[in-house]
Write a protein that holds these residues in place. Structure first.
Motif, PDB file in Angstrom:
ATOM      1  N   ALA A 290       0.835  -1.207   0.000  1.00 45.56           N
ATOM      2  CA  ALA A 290       0.000   0.000   0.000  1.00 45.56           C
ATOM      3  C   ALA A 290       0.866   1.252   0.000  1.00 45.56           C
ATOM      4  CB  ALA A 290      -0.925  -0.001   1.208  1.00 45.56           C
ATOM      5  N   GLN A 291       0.430   2.247  -0.743  1.00 43.22           N
ATOM      6  CA  GLN A 291       1.141   3.522  -0.829  1.00 43.22           C
ATOM      7  C   GLN A 291       0.161   4.666  -0.586  1.00 43.22           C
ATOM      8  OE1 GLN A 291       2.961   2.942  -4.822  1.00 43.22           O
ATOM      9  NE2 GLN A 291       4.916   3.010  -3.755  1.00 43.22           N
ATOM     10  N   PRO A 292      -0.290   4.806   0.654  1.00 46.58           N
ATOM     11  CA  PRO A 292      -1.237   5.886   0.947  1.00 46.58           C
ATOM     12  C   PRO A 292      -0.553   7.249   0.934  1.00 46.58           C
ATOM     13  CG  PRO A 292      -0.574   4.798   2.969  1.00 46.58           C
ATOM     14  CD  PRO A 292       0.038   4.004   1.840  1.00 46.58           C
ATOM     15  N   PHE A 298      -4.912   6.691   7.065  1.00 50.14           N
ATOM     16  CA  PHE A 298      -5.851   6.104   8.026  1.00 50.14           C
ATOM     17  C   PHE A 298      -6.654   4.964   7.415  1.00 50.14           C
ATOM     18  CE2 PHE A 298      -8.496   9.032   5.708  1.00 50.14           C
ATOM     19  CZ  PHE A 298      -9.753   8.427   5.673  1.00 50.14           C
ATOM     20  N   LYS A 299      -6.717   4.892   6.083  1.00 53.92           N
ATOM     21  CA  LYS A 299      -7.493   3.823   5.446  1.00 53.92           C
ATOM     22  C   LYS A 299      -6.890   2.437   5.697  1.00 53.92           C
ATOM     23  CE  LYS A 299      -9.903   6.032   1.577  1.00 53.92           C
ATOM     24  NZ  LYS A 299     -10.289   5.844   0.168  1.00 53.92           N
ATOM     25  N   VAL A 300      -5.593   2.365   5.930  1.00 55.83           N
ATOM     26  CA  VAL A 300      -4.959   1.069   6.162  1.00 55.83           C
ATOM     27  C   VAL A 300      -5.492   0.432   7.447  1.00 55.83           C
ATOM     28  CG1 VAL A 300      -2.783  -0.144   6.520  1.00 55.83           C
ATOM     29  CG2 VAL A 300      -2.923   1.689   4.811  1.00 55.83           C
ATOM     30  N   PRO A 301      -5.397   1.102   8.607  1.00 63.52           N
ATOM     31  CA  PRO A 301      -5.994   0.496   9.803  1.00 63.52           C
ATOM     32  C   PRO A 301      -7.521   0.431   9.744  1.00 63.52           C
ATOM     33  CG  PRO A 301      -5.155   2.692  10.308  1.00 63.52           C
ATOM     34  CD  PRO A 301      -4.653   2.337   8.943  1.00 63.52           C
ATOM     35  N   LEU A 302      -8.147   1.376   9.044  1.00 62.93           N
ATOM     36  CA  LEU A 302      -9.609   1.342   8.934  1.00 62.93           C
ATOM     37  C   LEU A 302     -10.062   0.098   8.173  1.00 62.93           C
ATOM     38  CD1 LEU A 302     -12.373   2.682   9.341  1.00 62.93           C
ATOM     39  CD2 LEU A 302     -11.987   3.953   7.218  1.00 62.93           C
ATOM     40  N   ALA A 303      -9.365  -0.253   7.108  1.00 65.68           N
ATOM     41  CA  ALA A 303      -9.718  -1.459   6.358  1.00 65.68           C
ATOM     42  C   ALA A 303      -9.575  -2.697   7.232  1.00 65.68           C
ATOM     43  CB  ALA A 303      -8.843  -1.579   5.118  1.00 65.68           C
ATOM     44  N   GLU A 304      -8.500  -2.767   8.002  1.00 66.78           N
ATOM     45  CA  GLU A 304      -8.299  -3.914   8.892  1.00 66.78           C
ATOM     46  C   GLU A 304      -9.400  -4.001   9.941  1.00 66.78           C
ATOM     47  OE1 GLU A 304      -5.334  -5.165  12.488  1.00 66.78           O
ATOM     48  OE2 GLU A 304      -4.406  -4.214  10.735  1.00 66.78           O
ATOM     49  N   ARG A 305      -9.757  -2.883  10.536  1.00 66.89           N
ATOM     50  CA  ARG A 305     -10.786  -2.887  11.582  1.00 66.89           C
ATOM     51  C   ARG A 305     -12.170  -3.183  11.012  1.00 66.89           C
ATOM     52  NH1 ARG A 305      -8.275   2.612  14.219  1.00 66.89           N
ATOM     53  NH2 ARG A 305      -6.407   1.624  15.121  1.00 66.89           N
ATOM     54  N   THR A 306     -12.443  -2.681   9.815  1.00 67.44           N
ATOM     55  CA  THR A 306     -13.731  -2.976   9.183  1.00 67.44           C
ATOM     56  C   THR A 306     -13.831  -4.454   8.844  1.00 67.44           C
ATOM     57  OG1 THR A 306     -13.734  -0.738   8.246  1.00 67.44           O
ATOM     58  CG2 THR A 306     -15.300  -2.323   7.322  1.00 67.44           C
ATOM     59  N   LEU A 307     -12.749  -5.011   8.338  1.00 63.76           N
ATOM     60  CA  LEU A 307     -12.718  -6.443   8.053  1.00 63.76           C
ATOM     61  C   LEU A 307     -12.893  -7.254   9.328  1.00 63.76           C
ATOM     62  CD1 LEU A 307     -12.291  -8.859   6.207  1.00 63.76           C
ATOM     63  CD2 LEU A 307      -9.820  -8.481   6.396  1.00 63.76           C
ATOM     64  N   ALA A 308     -12.243  -6.835  10.415  1.00 64.09           N
ATOM     65  CA  ALA A 308     -12.379  -7.542  11.687  1.00 64.09           C
ATOM     66  C   ALA A 308     -13.826  -7.520  12.168  1.00 64.09           C
ATOM     67  CB  ALA A 308     -11.458  -6.924  12.727  1.00 64.09           C
ATOM     68  N   ALA A 309     -14.479  -6.363  12.007  1.00 69.08           N
ATOM     69  CA  ALA A 309     -15.879  -6.261  12.439  1.00 69.08           C
ATOM     70  C   ALA A 309     -16.775  -7.190  11.626  1.00 69.08           C
ATOM     71  CB  ALA A 309     -16.356  -4.815  12.293  1.00 69.08           C
ATOM     72  N   VAL A 310     -16.520  -7.272  10.329  1.00 73.24           N
ATOM     73  CA  VAL A 310     -17.310  -8.153   9.458  1.00 73.24           C
ATOM     74  C   VAL A 310     -17.076  -9.609   9.825  1.00 73.24           C
ATOM     75  CG1 VAL A 310     -17.554  -8.957   7.087  1.00 73.24           C
ATOM     76  CG2 VAL A 310     -17.482  -6.510   7.561  1.00 73.24           C
TER      77      VAL A 310
END
Length: 316
Positions: A290-292, A298-310
């Motif tokens: 990833a190259q934010p 912030f999208k990198v940890p947000l993607a991980e946390r959203t995936l964890a919630a799902v």
């Protein structure tokens, strides 16, 4: 809006031939994106071929137990179809999350796949944009980039694909069926349908000139718990900052596709082997390299946390 000519297509092949024969011609279906872009003179077609009269508005079972969705099936009808809700819940959920009821009543299956980016620089004709004017530059690089891509981007473009439906179709391994003006047909895996920007971000898909989408086919149902979770700036209809389409089986295996992070729906099949280990391991594979920008890191940890919630929701 610039002047254009207009005709109604009589058959899919005739529609494809009409567009292929005239530079600057475009297909017209629901028009929910194209007409807005024409009003802003971002899209300036010289000729419109109306395909709404074609018999491409059915949802039919396939011989192998899947579904064939006509290109003109409206998003509202697709989301409400009992077979889609029962066997392809991730798709129904993505469609409902994608737009208002009014838009879903007009937007078509093919049009949803073909919609253009919502990058603000693409919409601002006073700003350089390689997607709108090839070679002019990318204003998002060094500009406002909070909503832009973190994977699969290039020095030419960091825009994201706006579709929710396409993210679900990527998780489902759908295929796109097309016809050309000479009547030749083609089947394109959804993984190969959209393009990464590279040096040609103005080319969104691998369709040939004049090639018309006729249907999208879903393979036979894979079961599992199917979820679509969309993180956005407001609870009403907005484009995804990050979205997750997931199909999770009882043994912890499954499929995951992300939206809001790339120029195309983002799925890395190799990362899915890590699903029994948890969201962090899957996200590491999905977002490897990833190259934010400084504004969207912030999208990198947000993607991980959203995936964890799902994943937690699927297992609860």
């Amino acid at each position: 809006m610039k002047p254009f000519s207009y005709e109604r297509a009589l058959s899919p092949a005739q529609a494809a031939a009409a567009v292929a024969a005239r530079p600057g011609a475009r297909f017209l279906a629901g028009g929910t994106n194209l007409l807005d872009l024409m009003k802003l003179q971002i899209e300036t077609p010289t000729h419109l071929v109306d395909v709404n009269g074609l018999a491409l508005d059915k949802i039919e079972a396939t011989a192998d137990g899947g579904l064939r969705i006509g290109a003109l099936v409206r998003n509202a009808d697709l989301a409400a179809d009992a077979r889609v809700r029962r066997d392809y819940g991730v798709l129904s959920r993505a469609l409902v999350a994608g737009a208002s009821g009014q838009l879903r009543n007009m937007a078509t299956t093919a049009g949803n796949l073909l919609q253009r980016t919502r990058c603000p620089y693409f919409y601002d004709t006073n700003m350089p944009c390689n997607k709108r004017v090839p070679g002019s530059g990318c204003s998002a690089l060094g500009g406002f980039s909070r909503l832009h891509a973190i994977v699969g981007s290039s020095e030419a473009c960091i825009a994201t694909h706006p579709s929710d439906m396409a993210v679900a179709l990527r998780a489902l391994d759908a295929t796109v069926e097309t016809v050309r003006g000479d009547g030749a047909t083609r089947v394109i895996p959804i993984a190969d349908f959209h393009r990464l920007p590279g040096n040609t971000p103005h080319i969104d898909t691998n369709l040939h000139a004049g090639e018309l989408i006729t249907s999208v086919t879903l393979p036979r149902p894979v079961g599992g718990t199917q979820l679509y979770h969309k993180v956005r700036d407001r609870a009403s209809y907005a484009f995804a900052i990050v979205s997750v389409a997931a199909i999770i089986q009882r043994d912890g295996t499954g499929r995951v596709a992300l939206g809001g992070v790339s120029h195309k729906p983002w799925r890395v099949e190799a990362a899915e082997s890590e699903m029994p280990r948890g969201a962090r391991a899957v996200a590491a594979g999905l977002l490897a390299g990833a190259q934010p920008t400084h504004e969207n890191a912030f999208k990198v940890p947000l993607a991980e946390r959203t995936l964890a919630a799902v994943m937690n929701q699927a297992r609860s």
